[in-house]
Write a protein that holds these residues in place. Sequence first.
Motif, PDB file in Angstrom:
ATOM      1  N   PRO A 117     144.114  47.793  88.419  1.00 54.39           N
ATOM      2  CA  PRO A 117     144.558  47.604  87.032  1.00 54.39           C
ATOM      3  C   PRO A 117     144.422  48.873  86.215  1.00 54.39           C
ATOM      4  O   PRO A 117     143.555  49.713  86.472  1.00 54.39           O
ATOM      5  CB  PRO A 117     143.625  46.507  86.510  1.00 54.39           C
ATOM      6  CG  PRO A 117     142.413  46.617  87.369  1.00 54.39           C
ATOM      7  CD  PRO A 117     142.895  47.043  88.723  1.00 54.39           C
ATOM      8  N   LYS A 118     145.274  49.014  85.223  1.00 49.29           N
ATOM      9  CA  LYS A 118     145.264  50.180  84.343  1.00 49.29           C
ATOM     10  C   LYS A 118     144.596  49.907  83.013  1.00 49.29           C
ATOM     11  O   LYS A 118     144.344  50.832  82.244  1.00 49.29           O
ATOM     12  CB  LYS A 118     146.709  50.649  84.096  1.00 49.29           C
ATOM     13  CG  LYS A 118     147.490  50.938  85.375  1.00 49.29           C
ATOM     14  CD  LYS A 118     146.805  51.971  86.248  1.00 49.29           C
ATOM     15  CE  LYS A 118     147.589  52.234  87.526  1.00 49.29           C
ATOM     16  NZ  LYS A 118     146.872  53.152  88.449  1.00 49.29           N
ATOM     17  N   SER A 119     144.321  48.633  82.726  1.00 54.67           N
ATOM     18  CA  SER A 119     143.675  48.297  81.454  1.00 54.67           C
ATOM     19  C   SER A 119     142.793  47.071  81.648  1.00 54.67           C
ATOM     20  O   SER A 119     142.924  46.333  82.633  1.00 54.67           O
ATOM     21  CB  SER A 119     144.724  48.030  80.367  1.00 54.67           C
ATOM     22  OG  SER A 119     145.559  46.950  80.755  1.00 54.67           O
ATOM     23  N   CYS A 120     141.901  46.848  80.683  1.00 55.17           N
ATOM     24  CA  CYS A 120     141.013  45.689  80.741  1.00 55.17           C
ATOM     25  C   CYS A 120     141.814  44.393  80.637  1.00 55.17           C
ATOM     26  O   CYS A 120     142.853  44.351  79.966  1.00 55.17           O
ATOM     27  CB  CYS A 120     139.988  45.753  79.614  1.00 55.17           C
ATOM     28  SG  CYS A 120     138.839  47.133  79.744  1.00 55.17           S
ATOM     29  N   ASN A 121     141.329  43.361  81.305  1.00 51.06           N
ATOM     30  CA  ASN A 121     141.909  42.010  81.270  1.00 51.06           C
ATOM     31  C   ASN A 121     143.282  41.923  81.929  1.00 51.06           C
ATOM     32  O   ASN A 121     143.959  40.909  81.792  1.00 51.06           O
ATOM     33  CB  ASN A 121     141.988  41.494  79.831  1.00 51.06           C
ATOM     34  CG  ASN A 121     140.650  41.545  79.128  1.00 51.06           C
ATOM     35  OD1 ASN A 121     139.672  40.962  79.580  1.00 51.06           O
ATOM     36  ND2 ASN A 121     140.585  42.279  78.021  1.00 51.06           N
ATOM     37  N   GLU A 122     143.683  42.982  82.621  1.00 48.14           N
ATOM     38  CA  GLU A 122     144.912  42.899  83.403  1.00 48.14           C
ATOM     39  C   GLU A 122     144.653  42.110  84.684  1.00 48.14           C
ATOM     40  O   GLU A 122     145.461  41.270  85.074  1.00 48.14           O
ATOM     41  CB  GLU A 122     145.419  44.296  83.737  1.00 48.14           C
ATOM     42  CG  GLU A 122     146.783  44.301  84.415  1.00 48.14           C
ATOM     43  CD  GLU A 122     147.285  45.706  84.678  1.00 48.14           C
ATOM     44  OE1 GLU A 122     148.294  45.837  85.387  1.00 48.14           O
ATOM     45  OE2 GLU A 122     146.671  46.679  84.184  1.00 48.14           O
ATOM     46  N   LYS A 134     138.901  46.300  85.871  1.00 48.36           N
ATOM     47  CA  LYS A 134     139.029  47.634  85.298  1.00 48.36           C
ATOM     48  C   LYS A 134     137.691  48.159  84.786  1.00 48.36           C
ATOM     49  O   LYS A 134     137.233  49.233  85.182  1.00 48.36           O
ATOM     50  CB  LYS A 134     140.059  47.623  84.169  1.00 48.36           C
ATOM     51  CG  LYS A 134     140.211  48.957  83.433  1.00 48.36           C
ATOM     52  CD  LYS A 134     140.687  50.068  84.364  1.00 48.36           C
ATOM     53  CE  LYS A 134     140.870  51.364  83.602  1.00 48.36           C
ATOM     54  NZ  LYS A 134     141.287  52.469  84.496  1.00 48.36           N
ATOM     55  N   SER A 135     137.047  47.405  83.910  1.00 49.17           N
ATOM     56  CA  SER A 135     135.801  47.858  83.289  1.00 49.17           C
ATOM     57  C   SER A 135     134.566  47.502  84.102  1.00 49.17           C
ATOM     58  O   SER A 135     133.471  47.951  83.784  1.00 49.17           O
ATOM     59  CB  SER A 135     135.661  47.249  81.892  1.00 49.17           C
ATOM     60  OG  SER A 135     135.516  45.841  81.976  1.00 49.17           O
ATOM     61  N   ARG A 155     136.714  30.597  77.243  1.00 54.73           N
ATOM     62  CA  ARG A 155     136.499  30.311  75.821  1.00 54.73           C
ATOM     63  C   ARG A 155     135.804  31.463  75.109  1.00 54.73           C
ATOM     64  O   ARG A 155     136.050  31.713  73.929  1.00 54.73           O
ATOM     65  CB  ARG A 155     135.671  29.030  75.679  1.00 54.73           C
ATOM     66  CG  ARG A 155     136.462  27.746  75.920  1.00 54.73           C
ATOM     67  CD  ARG A 155     135.562  26.538  75.948  1.00 54.73           C
ATOM     68  NE  ARG A 155     136.346  25.304  76.075  1.00 54.73           N
ATOM     69  CZ  ARG A 155     135.851  24.132  76.455  1.00 54.73           C
ATOM     70  NH1 ARG A 155     134.544  24.039  76.739  1.00 54.73           N
ATOM     71  NH2 ARG A 155     136.617  23.070  76.551  1.00 54.73           N
ATOM     72  N   LYS A 156     134.953  32.181  75.827  1.00 56.18           N
ATOM     73  CA  LYS A 156     134.191  33.269  75.205  1.00 56.18           C
ATOM     74  C   LYS A 156     134.944  34.593  75.221  1.00 56.18           C
ATOM     75  O   LYS A 156     134.916  35.342  74.235  1.00 56.18           O
ATOM     76  CB  LYS A 156     132.852  33.426  75.938  1.00 56.18           C
ATOM     77  CG  LYS A 156     131.929  34.451  75.312  1.00 56.18           C
ATOM     78  CD  LYS A 156     130.568  34.463  75.995  1.00 56.18           C
ATOM     79  CE  LYS A 156     129.638  35.471  75.337  1.00 56.18           C
ATOM     80  NZ  LYS A 156     128.293  35.475  75.992  1.00 56.18           N
ATOM     81  N   TYR A 157     135.647  34.891  76.327  1.00 58.88           N
ATOM     82  CA  TYR A 157     136.233  36.223  76.499  1.00 58.88           C
ATOM     83  C   TYR A 157     137.766  36.229  76.501  1.00 58.88           C
ATOM     84  O   TYR A 157     138.363  37.298  76.579  1.00 58.88           O
ATOM     85  CB  TYR A 157     135.744  36.841  77.809  1.00 58.88           C
ATOM     86  CG  TYR A 157     134.264  37.072  77.856  1.00 58.88           C
ATOM     87  CD1 TYR A 157     133.676  38.160  77.216  1.00 58.88           C
ATOM     88  CD2 TYR A 157     133.420  36.189  78.538  1.00 58.88           C
ATOM     89  CE1 TYR A 157     132.305  38.369  77.261  1.00 58.88           C
ATOM     90  CE2 TYR A 157     132.051  36.388  78.588  1.00 58.88           C
ATOM     91  CZ  TYR A 157     131.502  37.473  77.951  1.00 58.88           C
ATOM     92  OH  TYR A 157     130.145  37.681  78.001  1.00 58.88           O
ATOM     93  N   GLY A 158     138.410  35.062  76.425  1.00 60.55           N
ATOM     94  CA  GLY A 158     139.866  35.015  76.533  1.00 60.55           C
ATOM     95  C   GLY A 158     140.291  34.929  77.993  1.00 60.55           C
ATOM     96  O   GLY A 158     139.463  34.782  78.895  1.00 60.55           O
ATOM     97  N   HIS A 204     134.526  47.881  78.233  1.00 61.52           N
ATOM     98  CA  HIS A 204     135.293  46.626  78.210  1.00 61.52           C
ATOM     99  C   HIS A 204     135.768  46.269  76.806  1.00 61.52           C
ATOM    100  O   HIS A 204     135.095  46.526  75.808  1.00 61.52           O
ATOM    101  CB  HIS A 204     134.438  45.481  78.758  1.00 61.52           C
ATOM    102  CG  HIS A 204     135.177  44.179  78.832  1.00 61.52           C
ATOM    103  ND1 HIS A 204     136.198  43.949  79.727  1.00 61.52           N
ATOM    104  CD2 HIS A 204     135.052  43.039  78.100  1.00 61.52           C
ATOM    105  CE1 HIS A 204     136.656  42.727  79.555  1.00 61.52           C
ATOM    106  NE2 HIS A 204     135.985  42.156  78.574  1.00 61.52           N
ATOM    107  N   ASN A 205     136.957  45.656  76.762  1.00 59.97           N
ATOM    108  CA  ASN A 205     137.511  45.100  75.531  1.00 59.97           C
ATOM    109  C   ASN A 205     137.821  43.620  75.754  1.00 59.97           C
ATOM    110  O   ASN A 205     138.244  43.227  76.840  1.00 59.97           O
ATOM    111  CB  ASN A 205     138.803  45.827  75.128  1.00 59.97           C
ATOM    112  CG  ASN A 205     138.553  47.273  74.778  1.00 59.97           C
ATOM    113  OD1 ASN A 205     137.598  47.595  74.084  1.00 59.97           O
ATOM    114  ND2 ASN A 205     139.413  48.158  75.261  1.00 59.97           N
TER     115      ASN A 205
END
Length: 393
Positions: free
Chosen positions: A139-144, A171-172, A198-201, A302-303
């Motif tokens: 992955p190139k970004s967080c949450n990908e 990623k992170s 619920r907490k992090y999406g 991380h985001n």
Amino acid sequence: MPWKATTTMEQKIEFICEWRTGKYTITELCRSFDISRPTAYKLIHRFENQGCEGLREQSRAPSKHPNATGENIVKSIIKLKTKHKFWGAKKIRVLLFKEYPKEIVPSVVTVHNILKKNGLVCPQKRLRRVKPVFPIFDPKSCNEVWSAHYKGKFLMGNKIYCHPLTIADSKSRFLFTAKGHYKENLKSVKAEFTKVFRKYGIPKQIHTDNGSPFGSVRAIQRYTQLSYWFIELGITPVFSDPAHPEQNGRHERMHRDLKAACAKPSAYDLKAQQRRLNRFVKEYNHVRPHEALDMKTPAEAHNFSTRPFPETIQHFDYNHNYKVIKVTQNGAIRWRSYYWVYLTIALKGKYVGVEELGNGIWKVFYRNVFLGFFNERELINKESNIRLETNLV
């Protein structure tokens, strides 16, 4: 008969013995042993203060070095290593910057040498050099891409197995949870994923292996009941190839640290084991520097996801040119009232979309995810039920 060779130590002892007799002057002894007067006086001085041990060869290294690492820094290095016994010199050095100015923090090599000098470096088994495996999912970004896996089970003190479920951002390397379960089942996994969502999406993809309840090599596209729940949430399930855990190497590497910190030895029961897992998650995310993140912690890299978790599954409308068919309790769809096309029991009670390609070939979708093909002519000619195929022959 050959002459006996004498060592330097033997000559020093002979010199002292001759000197102690008092029959010879220092000048005569120096001439006899071919040494200088300062050397003679130095030997006599050492003998008078230390005895025969003082005659041994002394180290020429300076007792103090102007650039030596300060004693307070050495104590901090040993203290950090004692607290984080599985960390190496690189990670310990990063923590020193939080306590001392940059100018006086020693290099990685110096930190390693201090640890080695104090017996705090464990020799590692030399690994066989193998051809490097490049990750398929990068992955190139967080949450990908998130990765999830059950770390291998291990016995607790009460002789019951603990199965830790881990979920992390690829990623992170941020570790969302490490939850101990008694069994690896859908109910436990779904409950923990719901709590994390619920907490992090939610992410775009979730990368897992092919073990239950994540995937099945015998199912259509390897999808399980958990996979279809991800699809309903708008998440695409992706899998490592069978027998290739190195394709999710970053997650497996985290498991090695988790095992060393929490399972060697394990706690007595699941409640105590969960406290260890929680401490590991906190340390891994907020304290432990990560080399792949330029020595940042996962929490710093991380985001949060911008995609919130939907509490209710949204209704999905298929394209108008699809035939919408309900999957029966046996996991099949009825075709032309007389025939059956078997899909999977994981889809029972759900609706799939069927699109015609021509020449009797139909494509089957669940929501926006392709499942496979079936040939209507083969179904009618054989007059028997068939299974969905993922590839056209």
